[in-house]
Write an enzyme that holds these catalytic residues in place. Structure first.
Site, short mmCIF file in Angstrom:
data_model
loop_
_atom_site.label_atom_id
_atom_site.label_comp_id
_atom_site.label_asym_id
_atom_site.label_seq_id
_atom_site.Cartn_x
_atom_site.Cartn_y
_atom_site.Cartn_z
N HIS A 295 67.59 76.86 -31.19
CA HIS A 295 68.14 77.53 -30.00
C HIS A 295 69.43 76.78 -29.71
O HIS A 295 69.40 75.68 -29.17
CB HIS A 295 67.11 77.41 -28.86
CG HIS A 295 67.62 77.80 -27.51
ND1 HIS A 295 67.12 78.87 -26.80
CD2 HIS A 295 68.58 77.26 -26.71
CE1 HIS A 295 67.74 78.96 -25.63
NE2 HIS A 295 68.64 77.99 -25.56
N ASP B 239 63.22 88.23 -29.45
CA ASP B 239 63.17 87.28 -28.33
C ASP B 239 62.41 87.91 -27.16
O ASP B 239 62.77 87.72 -25.99
CB ASP B 239 64.55 86.79 -27.91
CG ASP B 239 64.50 85.55 -27.04
OD1 ASP B 239 63.40 84.99 -26.83
OD2 ASP B 239 65.56 85.11 -26.54
N HIS C 222 57.96 88.03 -18.47
CA HIS C 222 57.89 87.16 -17.28
C HIS C 222 57.15 87.88 -16.16
O HIS C 222 57.33 89.10 -15.99
CB HIS C 222 59.29 86.78 -16.79
CG HIS C 222 59.97 85.75 -17.65
ND1 HIS C 222 59.47 84.47 -17.82
CD2 HIS C 222 61.09 85.82 -18.39
CE1 HIS C 222 60.28 83.80 -18.64
NE2 HIS C 222 61.27 84.58 -19.00
N PRO D 32 65.10 83.35 -17.33
CA PRO D 32 65.83 84.19 -18.28
C PRO D 32 64.88 84.86 -19.27
O PRO D 32 63.88 84.26 -19.67
CB PRO D 32 66.74 83.18 -19.00
CG PRO D 32 65.97 81.89 -18.95
CD PRO D 32 65.14 81.92 -17.68
N HIS E 151 57.72 85.69 -27.74
CA HIS E 151 57.02 84.80 -26.80
C HIS E 151 55.75 85.52 -26.34
O HIS E 151 55.82 86.57 -25.70
CB HIS E 151 57.91 84.48 -25.59
CG HIS E 151 59.15 83.70 -25.95
ND1 HIS E 151 59.15 82.32 -26.05
CD2 HIS E 151 60.40 84.10 -26.27
CE1 HIS E 151 60.37 81.91 -26.39
NE2 HIS E 151 61.15 82.97 -26.53
N LEU E 152 54.60 84.94 -26.69
CA LEU E 152 53.32 85.57 -26.34
C LEU E 152 52.67 84.93 -25.11
O LEU E 152 51.70 85.47 -24.57
CB LEU E 152 52.36 85.55 -27.53
CG LEU E 152 52.77 86.43 -28.72
CD1 LEU E 152 51.78 86.29 -29.88
CD2 LEU E 152 52.89 87.90 -28.31
N ARG E 153 53.19 83.77 -24.66
CA ARG E 153 52.80 83.13 -23.38
C ARG E 153 51.38 82.58 -23.31
O ARG E 153 50.98 82.07 -22.28
CB ARG E 153 53.01 84.09 -22.21
CG ARG E 153 54.41 84.65 -22.08
CD ARG E 153 55.44 83.57 -21.79
NE ARG E 153 56.73 84.15 -21.48
CZ ARG E 153 57.89 83.65 -21.88
NH1 ARG E 153 57.92 82.54 -22.62
NH2 ARG E 153 59.02 84.22 -21.55
N HIS F 100 68.81 83.94 -31.93
CA HIS F 100 69.64 84.76 -31.02
C HIS F 100 71.13 84.39 -30.97
O HIS F 100 71.63 83.96 -29.94
CB HIS F 100 69.05 84.76 -29.60
CG HIS F 100 68.51 83.46 -29.08
ND1 HIS F 100 69.24 82.27 -29.07
CD2 HIS F 100 67.31 83.15 -28.54
CE1 HIS F 100 68.50 81.33 -28.54
NE2 HIS F 100 67.33 81.82 -28.22
N HIS G 266 60.70 86.12 -33.71
CA HIS G 266 60.96 85.46 -32.42
C HIS G 266 60.30 86.23 -31.28
O HIS G 266 60.90 87.11 -30.67
CB HIS G 266 62.48 85.36 -32.21
CG HIS G 266 62.88 84.46 -31.08
ND1 HIS G 266 64.05 83.72 -31.10
CD2 HIS G 266 62.30 84.18 -29.89
CE1 HIS G 266 64.16 83.03 -29.98
NE2 HIS G 266 63.12 83.30 -29.21
O1 DOR Z 1 65.91 84.33 -22.38
C1 DOR Z 1 65.17 83.51 -22.91
N1 DOR Z 1 63.87 83.47 -22.62
N2 DOR Z 1 65.70 82.64 -23.78
C2 DOR Z 1 64.97 81.63 -24.28
O2 DOR Z 1 65.51 80.86 -25.03
C3 DOR Z 1 63.57 81.42 -23.86
C4 DOR Z 1 62.97 82.67 -23.40
C5 DOR Z 1 61.69 82.46 -22.63
O3 DOR Z 1 60.83 81.69 -23.09
O4 DOR Z 1 61.52 83.10 -21.59
ZN ZN Z 2 65.96 80.80 -27.29
#
Ligand code: DOR
Ligand code: ZN
Length: 421
Positions: free
Chosen positions: A173, A299, A303, A317, A54-56, A226, A52
């Site tokens: 999720h 996770d 950001h 988040p 996130h590479l954006r 998560h 899990h």
């Molecule tokens: O905190 C989170 N950030 N929860 C998620 O389900 C998505 C993730 C995000 O993509 O930033």
């Molecule tokens: Zn999530």
């Protein structure tokens, strides 16, 4: 290709030995031509596998790219990461998942395996082209709308039925959207005190309960992203006892941090699902040790500054996690190397059907491994992170363990604690 001799290394905490890496695999025999690495006091683990991340990329390359996220992963001891689908455009077609897969190969720092979206545009209305993503070069096996819940039970049932044909997995999720409208943090004493709208535990538990029943009915594989509450652990325990094909993950931050941190109003602590109570944290730790929760997944959610350094209500988040996951888990579990290897490497590799990772580091196994100095302690400095984003909740925190080296198929990606490229 250079050979490496790891001299005096402790494989998973066992007595020190010499480990030879030659031609991309763990080898035996004389090592006359090898580069010697003094590994006295270091522990070798199979390379970590994150289900899990996130590479954006594509879309938010200002927050992270496949390359910067891969580098952060290697520095954290990872050799494989699964890239979540909530990019822009969404990874809901063969074209986008192939693009992410190709970028991962080009970066060459970890194996990047794309996760496909369950629904078109993550909109929860229409199934995405799951079959086309599965048969693409990326060979997608795991599908998730992460960031959003697949809330429609009929769509969830159809997705589970669809992936059953190729032993795929739906990673949910779990967040009942009507129960979390406007939610800002965990619903409980602290949210009442702060006057913030709460995200109740039951919003997660109700979806997990529904989905284990759907997975049982269909006979398909379900994975829960998560997991954050004590009640979710109980639902999972019962489902597993009945033989439902469900697996579950917990994040490092849900194993360590609590909702009290929201009282600072510092958005670095805003995450979805939210930080819960100390009682939940204890239940998650116990479930991870017991195996009711199968794995740790980061996770990792980078950001950009403008999305994080603003008022709590407007902040996105998420927390970065790849470079601190192992130190956090070490601080929680202690030096239980076999358990750590199981929860952070072998089981995630097994769930995903990823071969060559999560091995026993036996002769002939691909040399996907990481070397940890368990006696080192480090103060987390956000400016030192390789991730393009800085949103770590551990700034200034001292954590145990330092990742000294990581090898991907015998090639070092990290040496002396620094990225090789
Ligand atoms: O905190 C989170 N950030 N929860 C998620 O389900 C998505 C993730 C995000 O993509 O930033
Ligand atoms: Zn999530």
């Amino acid at each position: 290709m250079t050979s490496y001799l790891l001299r005096g290394v402790s494989v998973l905490g066992a007595e020190p030995t010499d480990l030879l890496i030659r031609d991309g695999v763990i080898a035996a025999g004389p090592a006359t031509d090898a580069d010697v690495i003094d590994a006295a006091g270091l522990v070798a683990l199979p390379g970590l596998v994150d289900l899990h991340t996130h590479l954006r990329e594509p879309g938010r390359e200002d927050a992270e790219t496949v390359e910067t996220g891969s580098r952060a992963a290697a520095l954290g001891g990872y050799t494989a990461v699964f890239a979540m689908a909530n990019t822009s455009p969404v990874a809901d077609t063969a074209g986008v998942v192939e693009q992410v897969w190709r970028l991962g190969r080009e970066a060459g720092l970890v194996d990047v395996q794309p996760i496909g979206a369950v629904t078109v545009g993550l909109a929860g209305k229409q199934l995405a082209e799951l079959g086309a993503m599965a048969t693409s070069a990326a060979g997608v096996r795991i599908f998730s709308d992460d960031g959003h819940c697949v809330a429609d039970p009929r769509l969830m049932r159809r997705a589970l039925e669809y992936v059953k044909a190729f032993d795929g997995i739906i990673a949910q999720h779990a967040e009942e959207p009507r129960l979390t409208e406007g939610a800002q943090m965990h619903e409980g004493e602290v949210s009442t005190r702060l006057g913030l709208t709460g995200w109740p535990a039951v919003a997660e538990e109700a979806i997990i309960a529904r989905d284990v029943l759907l997975a049982e009915h269909v006979g398909s594989r379900l994975h829960i992203c998560h997991v954050s509450t004590a009640g979710s652990v109980e639902v999972l325990r019962q489902a597993k006892a009945r033989g439902v094909r469900v697996t579950a993950e917990v994040t490092p931050h849900h194993l360590l941090l609590t909702d009290e941190l929201a009282a600072s109003y510092d958005p670095v602590y805003k995450v979805n699902p939210p930080l819960r109570t100390a009682k939940d944290v204890q239940a998650l730790r116990d479930a991870l040790v017991e195996g009711v929760i199968d794995i740790v997944a980061t996770d990792h959610a980078p950001h950009a500054v403008e999305d994080k350094e603003c008022e709590w209500a407007y902040a996105r988040p998420g927390m970065v996690g790849l470079e601190t996951a192992l130190p956090v888990v070490l601080s929680v579990l202690g030096q239980r190397w076999d358990l750590i290897a199981e929860r952070m490497s072998r089981t995630p590799a097994r769930i995903a059907g990823l071969t060559g990772h999560g091995t026993d580091l036996a002769v002939g196994d691909p040399a996907n491994l990481t070397l940890v100095d368990p006696s080192a302690r480090r103060v987390v400095d956000p400016s030192e992170l390789a991730s393009r984003s800085r949103n770590t909740p551990y700034a200034g925190t001292t954590l145990p363990g330092r990742i000294v080296a990581t090898f991907l198929r015998g090639e070092p990606t990290v040496l002396d604690g620094k990225a090789v490229k």
